[in-house]
Design a protein around this motif. Structure first.
Motif, PDB file in Angstrom:
ATOM      1  N   PRO A 142       0.825  -1.213   0.000  1.00  0.00           N
ATOM      2  CA  PRO A 142       0.000   0.000   0.000  1.00  0.00           C
ATOM      3  C   PRO A 142       0.858   1.261   0.000  1.00  0.00           C
ATOM      4  N   VAL A 143       0.374   2.276  -0.681  1.00  0.00           N
ATOM      5  CA  VAL A 143       1.067   3.560  -0.764  1.00  0.00           C
ATOM      6  C   VAL A 143       0.297   4.580   0.081  1.00  0.00           C
ATOM      7  N   PHE A 144       0.978   5.161   1.055  1.00  0.00           N
ATOM      8  CA  PHE A 144       0.340   6.163   1.914  1.00  0.00           C
ATOM      9  C   PHE A 144       0.883   7.571   1.663  1.00  0.00           C
ATOM     10  N   ASP A 145       1.898   7.677   0.805  1.00  0.00           N
ATOM     11  CA  ASP A 145       2.511   8.969   0.496  1.00  0.00           C
ATOM     12  C   ASP A 145       1.909   9.505  -0.798  1.00  0.00           C
ATOM     13  N   PRO A 146       1.166  10.610  -0.758  1.00  0.00           N
ATOM     14  CA  PRO A 146       0.551  11.132  -1.986  1.00  0.00           C
ATOM     15  C   PRO A 146       1.564  11.577  -3.029  1.00  0.00           C
TER      16      PRO A 146
ATOM     17  N   LEU B 147      -1.149  -7.770  -3.751  1.00  0.00           N
ATOM     18  CA  LEU B 147      -1.034  -6.789  -2.681  1.00  0.00           C
ATOM     19  C   LEU B 147      -0.484  -7.490  -1.448  1.00  0.00           C
ATOM     20  N   ASP B 148       0.608  -6.966  -0.899  1.00  0.00           N
ATOM     21  CA  ASP B 148       1.142  -7.421   0.378  1.00  0.00           C
ATOM     22  C   ASP B 148       0.750  -6.395   1.435  1.00  0.00           C
TER      23      ASP B 148
ATOM     24  N   VAL C 157      -7.770  -0.029   2.529  1.00  0.00           N
ATOM     25  CA  VAL C 157      -6.558  -0.352   1.771  1.00  0.00           C
ATOM     26  C   VAL C 157      -6.906  -1.011   0.445  1.00  0.00           C
ATOM     27  N   LEU C 158      -7.805  -1.985   0.452  1.00  0.00           N
ATOM     28  CA  LEU C 158      -8.175  -2.679  -0.778  1.00  0.00           C
ATOM     29  C   LEU C 158      -8.868  -1.746  -1.758  1.00  0.00           C
ATOM     30  N   THR C 159      -9.740  -0.897  -1.245  1.00  0.00           N
ATOM     31  CA  THR C 159     -10.467   0.028  -2.119  1.00  0.00           C
ATOM     32  C   THR C 159      -9.518   1.020  -2.764  1.00  0.00           C
ATOM     33  N   ALA C 160      -8.580   1.564  -1.996  1.00  0.00           N
ATOM     34  CA  ALA C 160      -7.615   2.504  -2.558  1.00  0.00           C
ATOM     35  C   ALA C 160      -6.722   1.821  -3.585  1.00  0.00           C
ATOM     36  N   PHE C 161      -6.338   0.594  -3.329  1.00  0.00           N
ATOM     37  CA  PHE C 161      -5.493  -0.137  -4.278  1.00  0.00           C
ATOM     38  C   PHE C 161      -6.210  -0.304  -5.615  1.00  0.00           C
ATOM     39  N   ARG C 162      -7.452  -0.700  -5.570  1.00  0.00           N
ATOM     40  CA  ARG C 162      -8.218  -0.903  -6.807  1.00  0.00           C
ATOM     41  C   ARG C 162      -8.549   0.410  -7.505  1.00  0.00           C
ATOM     42  N   HIS C 163      -9.035   1.380  -6.785  1.00  0.00           N
ATOM     43  CA  HIS C 163      -9.600   2.572  -7.426  1.00  0.00           C
ATOM     44  C   HIS C 163      -8.623   3.738  -7.547  1.00  0.00           C
TER      45      HIS C 163
ATOM     46  N   PRO D  14      -5.393   2.237 -11.388  1.00  0.00           N
ATOM     47  CA  PRO D  14      -5.710   3.075 -12.552  1.00  0.00           C
ATOM     48  C   PRO D  14      -4.591   4.038 -12.933  1.00  0.00           C
ATOM     49  N   ARG D  15      -3.780   4.455 -11.976  1.00  0.00           N
ATOM     50  CA  ARG D  15      -2.674   5.374 -12.297  1.00  0.00           C
ATOM     51  C   ARG D  15      -1.630   4.709 -13.180  1.00  0.00           C
ATOM     52  N   ALA D  16      -1.594   3.382 -13.168  1.00  0.00           N
ATOM     53  CA  ALA D  16      -0.682   2.650 -14.047  1.00  0.00           C
ATOM     54  C   ALA D  16      -1.391   2.144 -15.297  1.00  0.00           C
ATOM     55  N   GLY D  17      -2.649   2.505 -15.465  1.00  0.00           N
ATOM     56  CA  GLY D  17      -3.404   2.048 -16.631  1.00  0.00           C
ATOM     57  C   GLY D  17      -3.858   0.610 -16.532  1.00  0.00           C
ATOM     58  N   ILE D  18      -3.846   0.031 -15.331  1.00  0.00           N
ATOM     59  CA  ILE D  18      -4.250  -1.366 -15.147  1.00  0.00           C
ATOM     60  C   ILE D  18      -5.758  -1.415 -14.970  1.00  0.00           C
ATOM     61  N   PRO D  19      -6.463  -2.105 -15.848  1.00  0.00           N
ATOM     62  CA  PRO D  19      -7.929  -2.053 -15.831  1.00  0.00           C
ATOM     63  C   PRO D  19      -8.526  -2.881 -14.698  1.00  0.00           C
ATOM     64  N   ALA D  20      -9.791  -2.634 -14.431  1.00  0.00           N
ATOM     65  CA  ALA D  20     -10.508  -3.327 -13.361  1.00  0.00           C
ATOM     66  C   ALA D  20     -10.703  -4.801 -13.666  1.00  0.00           C
ATOM     67  N   THR D  21     -10.474  -5.219 -14.901  1.00  0.00           N
ATOM     68  CA  THR D  21     -10.606  -6.637 -15.268  1.00  0.00           C
ATOM     69  C   THR D  21      -9.428  -7.480 -14.787  1.00  0.00           C
TER      70      THR D  21
END
Length: 333
Positions: free
Chosen positions: A164-168, A193-194, A215-221, A225-232
């Motif tokens: 998880p990334v906590f630093d904006p 995700l670890d 944590v899970l919601t932030a990772f997905r949403h 998406p910032r890396a262009g990785i789709p929800a699929t």
């Protein structure tokens, strides 16, 4: 109330691990017969992935693989979840694609998943995020692994993991998106995700499920998406655990495990989570003072903590066949 979804389960069965200073070797050796006995009990009649680590380094002594013989942990209904950490301190990728392809060929149909790099966004000396050019190695490794798997006709799933990334101000995901092209995304089967809630940063009483959900919601949403990785592209929990030890009751480990797994399963459909793997099967040193010595479901003498039965029960209740194992012919024996 949202119902829980079935997910695939796995575990790291070795005693060796990395702590915040380097490699932590177990005080007692891995005993293959005891490991197999424990894995059989956890698996029951379902399937289970066995996590193992095989680091790459060309100019320094290579860290040992762990477990030393991961295929000895396999059996009916079990497949290998192999991690290839990029540990070459110079950042040179000479020999890296060949190393990845060799791993695919060597372990072949016993592989269910291949993870490229280990926590490449964690900038700690013991993790890949501290290595120069790790993003290049990540992209190159995913493509090399998937090309080789396709050439061999293997139903192998290829991905990578992150923390998880906590630093904006962190730029890992944007940097990955700028580097990754269409072929990388076409080759990417999952993102891991670890995370270790309440292990290193205390979570207030009664708020564990809320923390896991956040944590899970932030990772997905936010992150993917910032890396262009789709929800699929599915998310997999590759490493999660809670250490016992001084001031950390074994019963609480069981309660934390239950809360985390049930929260993951409840969010699985909404967030596209298809697997969970626990870290780890046994303690490195049940008499040790440090947190990292006590992550096991078993003590270092292979006697069970309460969480062992908790995980066995959760696998029986919520377990689904690993996607790669489910595609193979015939049910688990």
């Amino acid at each position: 109330m949202q119902s829980a979804m079935n997910i695939a389960f796995g575990i790291y069965p070795g005693g060796l691990l990395g702590d915040d200073t380097g490699i932590l070797c177990p005080v007692r050796p891995d005993l293959p017969d005891r490991v197999t006995e424990a894995l059989d009990a956890l698996q029951g009649t379902g399937t289970l992935s066995v996590r193992a680590y095989l680091p790459f380094a060309a100019t320094v002594p290579q860290e040992p693989p762990t477990p030393a013989d991961p295929e000895a942990c396999l059996g009916p209904g079990r497949g290998l979840d192999l991690v290839l950490p990029f540990r070459e301190p110079s950042g040179s990728r000479d020999g890296w694609p060949e190393f990845v392809r060799d791993a695919v060929r060597a372990h072949g149909p016993r592989l269910v998943s291949l993870q490229i790099c280990e926590e490449p966004n964690a900038r700690l000396p013991i993790l890949d995020g501290s290595i120069p050019h790790v993003l290049d190695a990540l992209v190159e490794g995913v493509v090399a692994a998937k090309r080789e798997a396709r050439a061999l006709g293997l139903g192998l799933e290829v991905g990578f993991n992150a923390v998880p990334v906590f630093d904006p101000a962190d730029t890992f995901w944007a940097d990955l998106g700028a580097l990754a092209g269409e072929e990388f995304l076409d080759c990417l089967d999952y993102v891991g995700l670890d995370f270790f809630p309440d292990a290193f940063r205390p979570v207030p009483a009664g708020r564990l499920e809320e923390a896991v959900t956040a944590v899970l919601t932030a990772f997905r949403h936010n992150d993917l998406p910032r890396a262009g990785i789709p929800a699929t592209v599915p998310i997999r929990i590759c490493e999660n655990g809670w250490p016992t030890g001084p001031g950390r009751p074994e019963r609480r480990q069981a309660e934390t495990l239950e809360a985390v797994v049930r929260t993951v399963a409840r969010l699985a459909d909404e967030l596209g989570v298809d697997a969970y793997s626990f870290f780890s099967l046994r303690d490195a040193d049940s008499g040790g003072e440090g947190l990292f010595s006590h992550f096991g479901l078993l003590r270092d003498d292979y006697t069970a903590k309460p969480a062992f039965e908790t995980y066995r029960r959760l696998i029986g209740e919520l377990g689904a066949a690993h996607p790669a194992l489910a595609r193979r012919t015939g049910p688990p024996a």
